[in-house]
Design an enzyme around this catalytic site. Structure first.
Site, PDB file in Angstrom:
ATOM      1  N   GLU A  25      28.302 -10.524  29.396  1.00 42.37           N
ATOM      2  CA  GLU A  25      27.369  -9.865  28.488  1.00 42.37           C
ATOM      3  C   GLU A  25      26.660 -10.873  27.590  1.00 42.37           C
ATOM      4  O   GLU A  25      27.287 -11.782  27.059  1.00 42.37           O
ATOM      5  CB  GLU A  25      28.128  -8.861  27.619  1.00 42.37           C
ATOM      6  CG  GLU A  25      27.430  -7.540  27.477  1.00 42.37           C
ATOM      7  CD  GLU A  25      27.325  -6.801  28.794  1.00 42.37           C
ATOM      8  OE1 GLU A  25      26.192  -6.700  29.319  1.00 42.37           O
ATOM      9  OE2 GLU A  25      28.348  -6.339  29.317  1.00 42.37           O
ATOM     10  N   THR A  55      24.686 -13.163  28.387  1.00 46.37           N
ATOM     11  CA  THR A  55      24.584 -14.497  28.998  1.00 46.37           C
ATOM     12  C   THR A  55      23.308 -14.652  29.808  1.00 46.37           C
ATOM     13  O   THR A  55      22.880 -15.778  30.072  1.00 46.37           O
ATOM     14  CB  THR A  55      25.783 -14.771  29.927  1.00 46.37           C
ATOM     15  OG1 THR A  55      25.936 -13.655  30.820  1.00 46.37           O
ATOM     16  CG2 THR A  55      27.068 -14.954  29.144  1.00 46.37           C
ATOM     17  N   ASP A  56      22.685 -13.537  30.198  1.00 48.02           N
ATOM     18  CA  ASP A  56      21.541 -13.644  31.107  1.00 48.02           C
ATOM     19  C   ASP A  56      20.358 -14.352  30.462  1.00 48.02           C
ATOM     20  O   ASP A  56      19.692 -15.168  31.100  1.00 48.02           O
ATOM     21  CB  ASP A  56      21.137 -12.281  31.674  1.00 48.02           C
ATOM     22  CG  ASP A  56      20.786 -11.234  30.631  1.00 48.02           C
ATOM     23  OD1 ASP A  56      21.116 -11.434  29.439  1.00 48.02           O
ATOM     24  OD2 ASP A  56      20.194 -10.210  31.010  1.00 48.02           O
ATOM     25  N   SER A 115      21.100   0.715  31.697  1.00 46.33           N
ATOM     26  CA  SER A 115      19.802   0.267  32.216  1.00 46.33           C
ATOM     27  C   SER A 115      18.938   1.387  32.770  1.00 46.33           C
ATOM     28  O   SER A 115      18.326   1.253  33.830  1.00 46.33           O
ATOM     29  CB  SER A 115      19.994  -0.828  33.274  1.00 46.33           C
ATOM     30  OG  SER A 115      20.655  -1.918  32.717  1.00 46.33           O
ATOM     31  N   SER A 116      18.846   2.483  32.033  1.00 42.35           N
ATOM     32  CA  SER A 116      17.944   3.553  32.447  1.00 42.35           C
ATOM     33  C   SER A 116      16.500   3.073  32.444  1.00 42.35           C
ATOM     34  O   SER A 116      15.700   3.476  33.300  1.00 42.35           O
ATOM     35  CB  SER A 116      18.113   4.771  31.535  1.00 42.35           C
ATOM     36  OG  SER A 116      17.873   4.433  30.184  1.00 42.35           O
ATOM     37  N   SER A 117      16.151   2.197  31.504  1.00 47.36           N
ATOM     38  CA  SER A 117      14.773   1.699  31.432  1.00 47.36           C
ATOM     39  C   SER A 117      14.450   0.807  32.630  1.00 47.36           C
ATOM     40  O   SER A 117      13.376   0.920  33.229  1.00 47.36           O
ATOM     41  CB  SER A 117      14.540   0.937  30.128  1.00 47.36           C
ATOM     42  OG  SER A 117      15.434  -0.151  30.008  1.00 47.36           O
ATOM     43  N   ASP A 131      19.277  -6.638  34.345  1.00 48.30           N
ATOM     44  CA  ASP A 131      19.150  -5.207  34.591  1.00 48.30           C
ATOM     45  C   ASP A 131      18.216  -4.913  35.760  1.00 48.30           C
ATOM     46  O   ASP A 131      18.549  -4.156  36.673  1.00 48.30           O
ATOM     47  CB  ASP A 131      18.639  -4.504  33.337  1.00 48.30           C
ATOM     48  CG  ASP A 131      19.583  -4.652  32.157  1.00 48.30           C
ATOM     49  OD1 ASP A 131      20.703  -5.167  32.359  1.00 48.30           O
ATOM     50  OD2 ASP A 131      19.204  -4.273  31.040  1.00 48.30           O
TER      51      ASP A 131
END
Length: 407
Positions: A54, A56-57, A148-150, A194
């Site tokens: 989490e 880290t991206d 990650s619905s968006s 995401d």
């Protein structure tokens, strides 16, 4: 701080995987009811849950997500007026229809259509000219739960434009396009995870993503004795709204102080040597990122080896780091993780942690298959007793990524 119900649905109705076929039928019927003709195209894109890795991206690090069996589905077709550049979008969840012109796409006040407009803008920049469209959108991805619905909405929109134009995007480029849509149209400086997960997900596989090279190694989750349990706190704490951007800027500042391009480029041992030279808050943010990258790689190695005890310990360590060093957990998330730990390995829990950006949303817990409902009930009962809030649990398997269903 406010507490907001995310799904509004009873836990019992949410626990089992929704029928994908029924969702397709629902959005097809909704399109026909709204626009008086059957749809020409139907596409789907999933949400995701991050097993570990989490924040880290956006530090050029490593993440280890899986696409979930909860989809955004879009049905589309041509309007009766030929040559139109108008896009009409109907939401089955909100029961409202909004339109915008492809000749006037620009970031405006953020609404649920911002993600759609951003994806259209990205496709137009790549020479994909879809023309006017009617769209009906349905989502089974919980809103505001860190799943990650968006991103699913962005990726589904880009996939619809692929279907309409007949031009296929490289899946990684589609993820980049949708990431830019979120940056420019929703004002969220998110990393690539995401959109990458929604675009490239595969059934039965986790994605070990290197966010610097934007490549993914597929890692099978094929142990039939292990299941993925997601529990939604059903709260989202509204703080000042800038915590995500603040964490990102703190990481960039720490990297600059350390003389590296990104926190991905320093080891925990080297970081510890700088403990007295960095501001305490920058040191703690950096320590989370650097240690989390190590945990991701160790977790992937342990999962391949079937060392579930090690995977579980790494998940708990990740949560503790997010709570203490990165300060993005909240009391409700901590209660869910504590309740999972209380059930313990003897009760069938392998490991648990918060997932997503934080300040509410969901936990992800690995559990013994066949005991999912029993474990979920124990955790949620303890959670309700402690917080007075009803959590929403559900199970998932790694799911197929974005794809064209019809057309």
């Amino acid at each position: 701080m406010t507490q907001q119900s995310i799904t509004g649905a009873p836990a019992e109705e949410e626990f089992e995987t929704p029928s994908f076929g029924e969702q397709i039928a629902t959005v097809r019927a909704d399109y026909e009811r709204t626009f008086d003709v059957p749809p020409e195209w139907i596409v789907a894109a999933p949400g995701r849950v991050n097993l570990i890795g989490e924040h880290t991206d956006y530090n050029a690090g490593f993440v280890f997500p899986l696409a979930i069996e909860r989809y955004v589905v879009i049905a589309g077709g041509r309007p009766k007026q030929q040559g139109s550049k108008l896009v009409k979008v109907h939401s089955t969840l909100l029961n409202e229809t909004v339109d915008f012109s492809l000749d006037d796409l620009k970031p405006e006040e953020v609404t649920w259509t911002s993600y759609i407009r951003g994806a259209f803008a990205g496709c137009l920049e790549r020479g994909m000219e879809p023309g006017g469209l009617n769209l009906a959108v349905d989502s089974k991805v919980p809103l505001g739960g860190g799943l990650s619905s968006s991103a699913a909405l962005e990726v589904a929109t880009a996939t619809m434009i692929e279907a309409v134009t007949g031009k296929k995007l490289d899946p990684v480029d589609k993820a980049r396009l949708c990431q830019k849509a979120e940056h420019d149209y929703a004002g969220v400086p998110c990393g690539i995870m995401d959109q990458f997960s929604s675009s490239l997900g595969e059934a039965g596989k986790l994605l070990l993503i290197d966010c610097r090279t934007e490549t993914a190694e597929m890692v099978s989750l094929d142990d039939l004795n292990v299941a993925v349990l997601i529990i939604n706190t059903n709260v989202k704490h509204e703080l000042t709204g800038g915590e995500y951007a603040e964490r990102r800027s703190q990481c960039e500042a720490a990297a600059k102080e350390l003389g590296v391009k990104a926190l991905r480029d320093i080891t925990l041992e080297k970081l510890e040597a700088y403990a007295d030279k960095l501001e305490p808050v920058l040191f703690r943010r950096a320590r989370h990122v650097v240690s989390e990258n190590e945990r991701v790689l160790k977790a992937a190695e342990a999962l391949r080896a079937g060392d579930w005890e090690d995977v579980g310990e790494l998940m708990y360590a990740s949560h503790n780091s997010l709570r203490d060093d990165y300060k993005v957990s909240c009391p409700e998330l901590d209660v869910l993780v504590n309740e999972a730990h209380r059930v313990g390995t003897e009760g069938g829990v392998i490991g648990s942690r918060m997932t997503g950006g934080g300040f509410g949303g969901c936990t992800v817990t690995l559990v013994a298959a066949g005991k999912e409902r029993e474990i979920a009930d124990k955790i949620c009962q303890g959670y309700q007793k402690e917080t007075g809030i009803e959590a929403t649990p559900f199970v998932t398997k790694p799911a197929r990524g974005a794809h064209i269903v019809q057309g």
